[in-house]
Design an enzyme around this catalytic site. Structure first.
Site, PDB file in Angstrom:
ATOM      1  N   ASP A 168       0.345  -1.113  -0.222  1.00  0.00           N
ATOM      2  CA  ASP A 168       0.171  -0.149   0.429  1.00  0.00           C
ATOM      3  C   ASP A 168       0.977   1.583  -0.036  1.00  0.00           C
ATOM      4  O   ASP A 168       0.217   2.592  -0.181  1.00  0.00           O
ATOM      5  CB  ASP A 168      -0.898  -0.140   1.237  1.00  0.00           C
ATOM      6  CG  ASP A 168      -1.996  -1.064   1.201  1.00  0.00           C
ATOM      7  OD1 ASP A 168      -2.307  -1.595  -0.363  1.00  0.00           O
ATOM      8  OD2 ASP A 168      -2.385  -1.029   2.798  1.00  0.00           O
ATOM      9  N   GLY A 211      -5.970  -1.062  -0.978  1.00  0.00           N
ATOM     10  CA  GLY A 211      -5.519   1.261   0.311  1.00  0.00           C
ATOM     11  C   GLY A 211      -6.807   0.944   0.616  1.00  0.00           C
ATOM     12  O   GLY A 211      -7.233   1.627   0.695  1.00  0.00           O
ATOM     13  N   ARG A 567      26.630 -24.956 -14.434  1.00  0.00           N
ATOM     14  CA  ARG A 567      26.086 -23.845 -15.940  1.00  0.00           C
ATOM     15  C   ARG A 567      26.885 -22.470 -15.289  1.00  0.00           C
ATOM     16  O   ARG A 567      25.557 -22.003 -14.521  1.00  0.00           O
ATOM     17  CB  ARG A 567      24.652 -24.322 -16.378  1.00  0.00           C
ATOM     18  CG  ARG A 567      24.987 -23.694 -17.988  1.00  0.00           C
ATOM     19  CD  ARG A 567      23.796 -24.144 -18.686  1.00  0.00           C
ATOM     20  NE  ARG A 567      24.020 -25.767 -19.556  1.00  0.00           N
ATOM     21  CZ  ARG A 567      23.472 -26.213 -20.283  1.00  0.00           C
ATOM     22  NH1 ARG A 567      21.953 -25.681 -20.748  1.00  0.00           N
ATOM     23  NH2 ARG A 567      24.261 -27.541 -20.528  1.00  0.00           N
ATOM     24  N   HIS A 662      18.608  -5.533 -28.698  1.00  0.00           N
ATOM     25  CA  HIS A 662      17.238  -4.500 -28.863  1.00  0.00           C
ATOM     26  C   HIS A 662      16.114  -4.478 -27.429  1.00  0.00           C
ATOM     27  O   HIS A 662      15.487  -4.027 -27.455  1.00  0.00           O
ATOM     28  CB  HIS A 662      17.075  -4.030 -29.525  1.00  0.00           C
ATOM     29  CG  HIS A 662      18.266  -2.978 -30.411  1.00  0.00           C
ATOM     30  ND1 HIS A 662      19.642  -3.370 -30.872  1.00  0.00           N
ATOM     31  CD2 HIS A 662      18.313  -1.308 -30.904  1.00  0.00           C
ATOM     32  CE1 HIS A 662      20.573  -2.346 -31.375  1.00  0.00           C
ATOM     33  NE2 HIS A 662      19.494  -1.488 -31.443  1.00  0.00           N
ATOM     34  N   GLN A 664      15.601  -4.525 -25.254  1.00  0.00           N
ATOM     35  CA  GLN A 664      16.771  -3.614 -23.510  1.00  0.00           C
ATOM     36  C   GLN A 664      15.661  -2.363 -24.466  1.00  0.00           C
ATOM     37  O   GLN A 664      15.213  -2.706 -23.353  1.00  0.00           O
ATOM     38  CB  GLN A 664      17.658  -3.097 -23.569  1.00  0.00           C
ATOM     39  CG  GLN A 664      18.357  -5.071 -22.714  1.00  0.00           C
ATOM     40  CD  GLN A 664      19.833  -5.036 -22.732  1.00  0.00           C
ATOM     41  OE1 GLN A 664      20.730  -4.606 -22.041  1.00  0.00           O
ATOM     42  NE2 GLN A 664      21.156  -5.428 -24.051  1.00  0.00           N
ATOM     43  N   GLN A 665      15.794  -2.286 -25.421  1.00  0.00           N
ATOM     44  CA  GLN A 665      15.152  -0.734 -25.882  1.00  0.00           C
ATOM     45  C   GLN A 665      13.676  -1.002 -25.759  1.00  0.00           C
ATOM     46  O   GLN A 665      12.862  -0.035 -25.999  1.00  0.00           O
ATOM     47  CB  GLN A 665      15.260   0.529 -27.263  1.00  0.00           C
ATOM     48  CG  GLN A 665      17.107   0.671 -26.515  1.00  0.00           C
ATOM     49  CD  GLN A 665      17.166   1.246 -27.854  1.00  0.00           C
ATOM     50  OE1 GLN A 665      16.946   1.277 -29.101  1.00  0.00           O
ATOM     51  NE2 GLN A 665      18.627   1.761 -27.585  1.00  0.00           N
TER      52      GLN A 665
END
Length: 780
Positions: A168, A211, A567, A662, A664-665
Site C-alpha cells: 500500500d 489501499g 552451468r 535491442h 532492452q529498448q
C-alpha cells in the site's frame, strides 16, 4: 554511523559474537525475500550468526524449529520469488504479555539480541513495544526460573530495526515501501489488458485497487494510465462530484475518446465518511449516461507474482542497511526503520514514522484532507498535484501566444511518450500552442513540425518507443536550417526528451546562440535513455523498463540452469560505456559478477572470478550468472570472457552466452517510467512557462543566460534544473558518461551478496534522521 569512527571499523568483524534474527510479519509483499536474503548474507559477512524466524511473530512465540540458523545457500534462488519464503502470520499471542514473554525466552536461549522485522506499521509497532518491555520481561523470566541471571545479563538489551514491507505504501517517512512497485506492475498489466478490450467496445471501466487507508496505488495507477478520475481516501471528491464525473466522461467521449477509465481505492469515501464503491459508480454512469460499464476488482492479484527489479534492489539495499543499523546500535539508540528517500538509504526513528502515519488517519477522520496529503510526504503530494494538473482542467479560452516545440532525440526508450503527453497537455492547459517535431534535429531542420493537440496524445502513457520519431543526429551541421525553422514556426521554447545526444544537442544549440539569435529561447532537456548516462540526473526515463527486461530475462536463464546444474551464463547488456544497467541488473538478478567500464579489471580479476565460480560449484548452488556491459573493455569481449570461463571450467561447469540486444529498448513502459515521464514532462513545461516570463523583453522572448537552458534531473532527493553549460565539467564526452555516478557506491553490495571477500565502505551509511526533514520528488 558517525564519520569519525570510520577508520577503526572492520565490517567483516562487526558481527562477531552477535546473533541476528529476521522475520516477516503481517501481509506479504513482493521483495521481502530480497530483504531476507540480504540480511542473512550481510549478517554472515560481518561474522554474525543469522536466524530465520518462520511464520512471523507466531514463530517467535512458538520457538522450537520455527527459529533456525540460516546459511549462505539457504537464501539462494529467493530473489525472484514473490511473497515471503519464511512465512508470515497474523499473531494474537504476541499481543499478550504472556506471548511476548515466551518470545523473549526463545530469543534469550539462543543468545539473539538483534531483531530485524520486515512488515507494516502494525508489525513494527509491535516490535518497538517488545523492545520497550524487554528488561521487564527478562526480570519476570528470571523470577519464573525460565532463564538464569547469567543469560539475562548476556541479553540485557534488544536492538530492533524495521524494514517496511507493504504494497500500500502507507508508511510515512519513506518514498517507497517494499512491494509497492511490484503491486503497480500487476495493476498496470491489468489496465493495459483492459484498455484494449474497452476500446473495442467503447466501454467505461472501473478498476478497484487495494489501499484501505492509503490511496497511493490508486493515485499512481491513475497517473500511469491517464485515468479520467481517481477516488482516494486522502482526498474525497467535492460535493456534487457525481455531476462533475458524468460531465467529464461525456466531454472525453465528445473529444473522440473510445474508453473511460476510473480508478477507485478500496478505502475511497465521500467527505462525510460514507464509502464510495465501484458498484455505486457503475450504477451512476450506467443510469445517467447509458455508457456500457464494467467493474474489475483486482484483489490479491496485486500481492502476487515476481518482484520487480526496483523491489529487489530496494529490499537488498534495505537489508544491508538494516544489518549495519543493528550492529551499530547502542542501548540508547531508538528503534529505527531503514527507508528510501530519492535514491538514498536513510534511517528514521521507528515511532516517529508510526506517529506521522497515525496522524494521517486522524487528519482524514477529522476532515483535514489537505493535511492528510501533506503528511503522506512530498512524493505523494507531488503525485497528487501532477494528477490534478493533468486531469480536471479544461484548456483556457485565452491563449498565451507562446509556441512550445517538443522533440525526441537519440535511441528510443519506454516512457518517452508519457513525457511528451504530459508536456503537451500541460502546455495546452497553460494556454500555449504545442508543436510536435518529428525525427529529432533532422525534423527540426527540415520543418517536419506540426501542431499537436490534447487528443493527439491520448493513450500515449502506455506506449513504448517514440511516437514522434527519433534520430541520433546532432544539430551542429544544421544550425542555419534549424534557426530558420525556429523563426518560420515562431518557436518560443524547446523541450528536448532523449539521451546523451539530447544533452550534447542542447549544448550545441546554446553554443550557437552567439551566432544565431533564434537559438536564444528557453530550452529544457529531459533525460530519457536506457543507459542512464545523462549528466545532471541520477535517473533517466526508460532505464527502469530496460532493467526489468534484463532482470526477467536473467530469471529465465537461471531457471533453465536449475535442471541442468553446473552451468554458467554470460549475459551482455546495453548501456554504452555506462555500467548502470549491468550493475543494477546484477543486484536484481543475483549475479556473481558484473563487468563494467567504470571499474577497471584485468586478467588477474578474471582469473579470480573464474576461481570463485569453481568454488561455488562445490556448494549446493550449482549455477552462475555473469553480466558484461557491452563496452566495458575492448579486448575482454563477451566472446573472450565466454571462452575463458568455458576453458577454465572444463569438467566443472559448462557455459552459455546471451547477448540481449535491442529487446532492452523495447516493450511497454513500467509504472515507474510512466509516472516518472509524466511528472518530468509536466514539471518541464511549468519551468519553461516561468522562464518565458523572465525572458520576455520589449515584446519578445530573448533568453541568452546559462540558466535558460537546463537539464532537468533527479539529484539525491530533489528535482533540479542545471544549466547545460555548467554540466560540461562533470561530463566525459568521449565515453558519453557523467564523471561521477551515484550507483557505483552500491556495487560492493552486489559483490558481498555474491560472497566476495571485499571491504564494504561503511562511511556511506546513514545517520539517524527525523521524519520532518524528509522531502522527495521521485516516489514511484
Amino acid at each position: 554511523m558517525s564519520k569519525d569512527l570510520q577508520p577503526t571499523v572492520d565490517p567483516t568483524k562487526m558481527g562477531v559474537g552477535r546473533s541476528i534474527a529476521v522475520l516477516t510479519s503481517g501481509g506479504d509483499a513482493q521483495g521481502m525475500n530480497a530483504a531476507v536474503r540480504a540480511t542473512v548474507r550481510v549478517g554472515i559477512y560481518t561474522g554474525a550468526k543469522v536466524y530465520f524466524v518462520h511464520e512471523g511473530y507466531q514463530g517467535l512465540v512458538d520457538g522450537g524449529e520455527n527459529i533456525c540458523l540460516a546459511t549462505w545457500e539457504s537464501v539462494s534462488m529467493m530473489l525472484q520469488l514473490g511473497g515471503t519464503v519464511i512465512g508470515s502470520a497474523r499473531c494474537k499471542d504476541f499481543r499478550t504479555r504472556d506471548g511476548r514473554m515466551k518470545a523473549a525466552c526463545n530469543l534469550v536461549k539462543l543468545g539473539i539480541t538483534n531483531l530485524c522485522v520486515i512488515g507494516g506499521d502494525g508489525s513494527l509497532t509491535g516490535a518497538n513495544e517488545f523492545r520497550t518491555e524487554w528488561s521487564g520481561l527478562l526480570v519476570d523470566l528470571v523470577r519464573a526460573g525460565k532463564i538464569t541471571e547469567e543469560e539475562a545479563k548476556k541479553s540485557s538489551h534488544l536492538n530492533i530495526v524495521g524494514m517496511v514491507g507493504s504494497i500500500d505504501n502507507d508508511f510515512c517517512g519513506t518514498d517507497m515501501t517494499i512491494g509497492t512497485d511490484s503491486a503497480l506492475h500487476r495493476i498496470i498489466e491489468v489496465v493495459d489488458a483492459i484498455t484494449t478490450t474497452a476500446q473495442s467496445h467503447q466501454r467505461t471501466f472501473i478498476l478497484e485497487v487495494m489501499g484501505r487507508h492509503c490511496g497511493y496505488l490508486a493515485l499512481v495507477t491513475a497517473l500511469a494510465c491517464g485515468a479520467d478520475w481517481v477516488f482516494i481516501p486522502e482526498m474525497p471528491p467535492d460535493d456534487g462530484w457525481e455531476d462533475h464525473l458524468c460531465r467529464r466522461l461525456s466531454d472525453q467521449r465528445a473529444r473522440g475518446s473510445r474508453l473511460n477509465v476510473i480508478i477507485v481505492a478500496e478505502g475511497a469515501m465521500c467527505k462525510d465518511g460514507k464509502p464510495i464503491t465501484s458498484d455505486q459508480i457503475k450504477k451512476l454512469v450506467t443510469d445517467r449516461l447509458g455508457f456500457d460499464t464494467r467493474t474489475t476488482v483486482l484483489g490479491h492479484v496485486q500481492r502476487g507474482g515476481t518482484p520487480s527489479a526496483f523491489d529487489r534492489i530496494l529490499g537488498s539495499r534495505m537489508g544491508v542497511e538494516a544489518v549495519m543499523a543493528l550492529l551499530e546500535a547502542t542501548p540508547d539508540t531508538p528503534a529505527c526503520v531503514v527507508t528510501l528517500s530519492g535514491n538514498q538509504a536513510v534511517r528514521l526513528p521507528l515511532m516517529e514514522c508510526v506517529q506521522v502515519t497515525k496522524e494521517v488517519t486522524a487528519a482524514m477522520a477529522q476532515g483535514r484532507f489537505d493535511d492528510a496529503i501533506k503528511l503522506r510526504g512530498k512524493s505523494f503530494e507531488n503525485n497528487w498535484n501532477t494528477y490534478k494538473l493533468l486531469a480536471h482542467i479544461n484548456p483556457p479560452d485565452t491563449k498565451s501566444n507562446i509556441n512550445v516545440a517538443i522533440m525526441n532525440i537519440g535511441a528510443p526508450c519506454a516512457g518517452m511518450n508519457a513525457a511528451v503527453r504530459a508536456a503537451v497537455r500541460l502546455g495546452i492547459i497553460q494556454g500555449h500552442s504545442m508543436l510536435a517535431v518529428h525525427e529529432g534535429f533532422d525534423g527540426l531542420a527540415q520543418g517536419r513540425i506540426e501542431p499537436i493537440i490534447w487528443t493527439s496524445v491520448s493513450g500515449w502513457t502506455g506506449k513504448g518507443g517514440s511516437m514522434l520519431g527519433t534520430k541520433r543526429t546532432l544539430p551542429g551541421k544544421m544550425l542555419e536550417e534549424i534557426s530558420q525553422s525556429i523563426a518560420k514556426f515562431n518557436i518560443h521554447a524547446l523541450v528536448i526528451i532523449g539521451g546523451f545526444e539530447a544533452y550534447v544537442g542542447g549544448l550545441e544549440l546554446v553554443q550557437a546562440r552567439e551566432k544565431y539569435e533564434e537559438m536564444c529561447i528557453p530550452i529544457v532537456v529531459i533525460p530519457a535513455t536506457v543507459s542512464n548516462n545523462v549528466p545532471g540526473s541520477d535517473f533517466s526515463i526508460g532505464a527502469d523498463t530496460a532493467l526489468n527486461t534484463i532482470t526477467s530475462t536473467c530469471d529465465r536463464i537461471k531457471q533453465s540452469a536449475a535442471g541442468t546444474k553446473r552451468r554458467v551464463f554470460i549475459v551482455e547488456t546495453m548501456g554504452g560505456y555506462c555500467g548502470y544497467l549491468a550493475t543494477m541488473a546484477g543486484l536484481a538478478a543475483g549475479a556473481d559478477a558484473a563487468y563494467i567500464f567504470e571499474e577497471k579489471f584485468d586478467i588477474k580479476d578474471l582469473e579470480a572470478n573464474v576461481q570463485h565460480m569453481v568454488e561455488k560449484m562445490k556448494t549446493t548452488v550449482k549455477r552462475g550468472l555473469v553480466l558484461r556491459n557491452e563496452s566495458c573493455n575492448s579486448n575482454y569481449t563477451t566472446d573472450f570472457i565466454f571462452n575463458l570461463y568455458s576453458e577454465e571450467g572444463k569438467g566443472i561447469f559448462d557455459c552459455r552466452k546471451n547477448v540481449l540486444g535491442h529487446m532492452q529498448q523495447g516493450g511497454t513502459p513500467t509504472p515507474f517510467d510512466r509516472n516518472f515521464g509524466t511528472k518530468m514532462g509536466a514539471k518541464a513545461v511549468l519551468w519553461l512557462t516561468d522562464k518565458l516570463k523572465e525572458c520576455y523583453r520589449h515584446g519578445r522572448i530573448f533568453a541568452n543566460t546559462a540558466d535558460s537552458a537546463c537539464v532537468m534531473g533527479m539529484r539525491k532527493r530533489a528535482l533540479t534544473f542545471q544549466p547545460l553549460a555548467e554540466l560540461k565539467e562533470d561530463t566525459d564526452f568521449e565515453r558519453r558518461i557523467p564523471k561521477i555516478q551515484w550507483w557505483l557506491k552500491i556495487r560492493p553490495i552486489m559483490k558481498i551478496l555474491a560472497k566476495y571477500d571485499i571491504k564494504l565502505d561503511t562511511s556511506e551509511h546513514a545517520d539517524l534522521e527525523h521524519v520532518i526533514k524528509k522531502s522527495s520528488f521521485l516516489g514511484k
